[in-house]
Design a protein around this motif. Structure first.
Motif: not given
Length: 252
Positions: A106-132
């Protein structure tokens, strides 16, 4: 008459004082008066010493509860609870400088948190199942892998790695719960059904009081357990965390 000192030579006179530059350090900063304490004042100083890690809330004595998430060996954490708590832990781990990799259906549920974390830095990445893929964790760049794959998570394809911690989120106890819980180094238990509480009580040898308490836990309370220790933790978000995640909730 001023003097300047040269390495290996005697002091030589010079008409004007020159600023001595320390190679690699630049100019000396401004001077400040030294702070001096008397022997009597020393007793007033206190330095908290304990495990370093991520503060996840307050314990029953209203003291900060800390999880030492990142270690020189693989570390596995299982949370039987809500995505809200998992996201809060991920946010706070990111605040310590860790990288967060989320494998989720359910990447859509994690996307807002990933965008808000890190002050604009890509410190949170979201991956589809089996794609990590491999994360390249190191002591200077620890990684928290969050596996949000429902009640029946598949086995991870990632190899065990130092300074890489896996947080597996189970919304409830599924058919393979015994395998997942038995492989964990640390387990967090939020509110579960009486039947689930009986099962996890047998798996973890919980006291009868803990078994009876689990079905009644409020949304912001988690029982964290190892084979040797048990600790109830109350997790209250800060203002910035509330803006991103909302208030505590057991189900999403």
């Amino acid at each position: 008459m001023a003097y300047q000192t040269y390495s290996g030579q005697a002091p030589q006179p010079t008409e004007q004082r020159r600023v001595r530059v320390r190679p690699g350090f630049g100019l000396r900063g401004p001077r400040r008066e030294k702070h001096v304490l008397t022997v009597e004042d020393l007793s007033a100083l206190s330095f908290p010493v304990g495990d370093d890690g991520v503060v996840i809330g307050l314990d029953q004595q209203q003291q900060p509860a800390v999880i030492g998430l990142f270690r020189p060996t693989q570390y596995d954490v299982v949370l039987v609870g809500g995505m809200w708590t998992a996201q809060l832990i991920a946010l706070r781990a990111a605040a310590t400088g860790a990288r967060i990799a989320v494998e989720t259906g359910r990447p859509q549920a994690w996307a807002p948190m990933a965008q808000a974390a890190g002050g604009g830095q890509p410190c949170v990445t979201v991956h589809q199942v089996g794609r990590l893929g491999a994360q390249g964790a190191s002591v200077a760049s620890p990684v928290l892998v969050v596996r949000d794959l429902g009640a029946r998570p598949s086995r991870s394809r990632l190899s065990a790695s130092p300074w890489q911690t896996t947080l597996t989120v189970l919304p409830y106890l599924g058919p393979n719960a015994s395998r997942v819980l038995n492989a964990a180094d640390l387990i967090g238990l939020q509110r579960v059904s009486p039947q689930e509480s009986e099962l996890v009580g047998r798996l973890l040898s919980l006291a009868p009081g803990d078994v009876s308490a689990l079905p009644t836990l409020p949304d912001h309370i988690t029982l964290w357990a190892t084979r040797m220790r048990r600790q109830y933790v109350m997790t209250n978000p800060g203002e910035a965390e509330t803006q991103v995640l909302g208030g505590p909730r057991r189900m999403d």
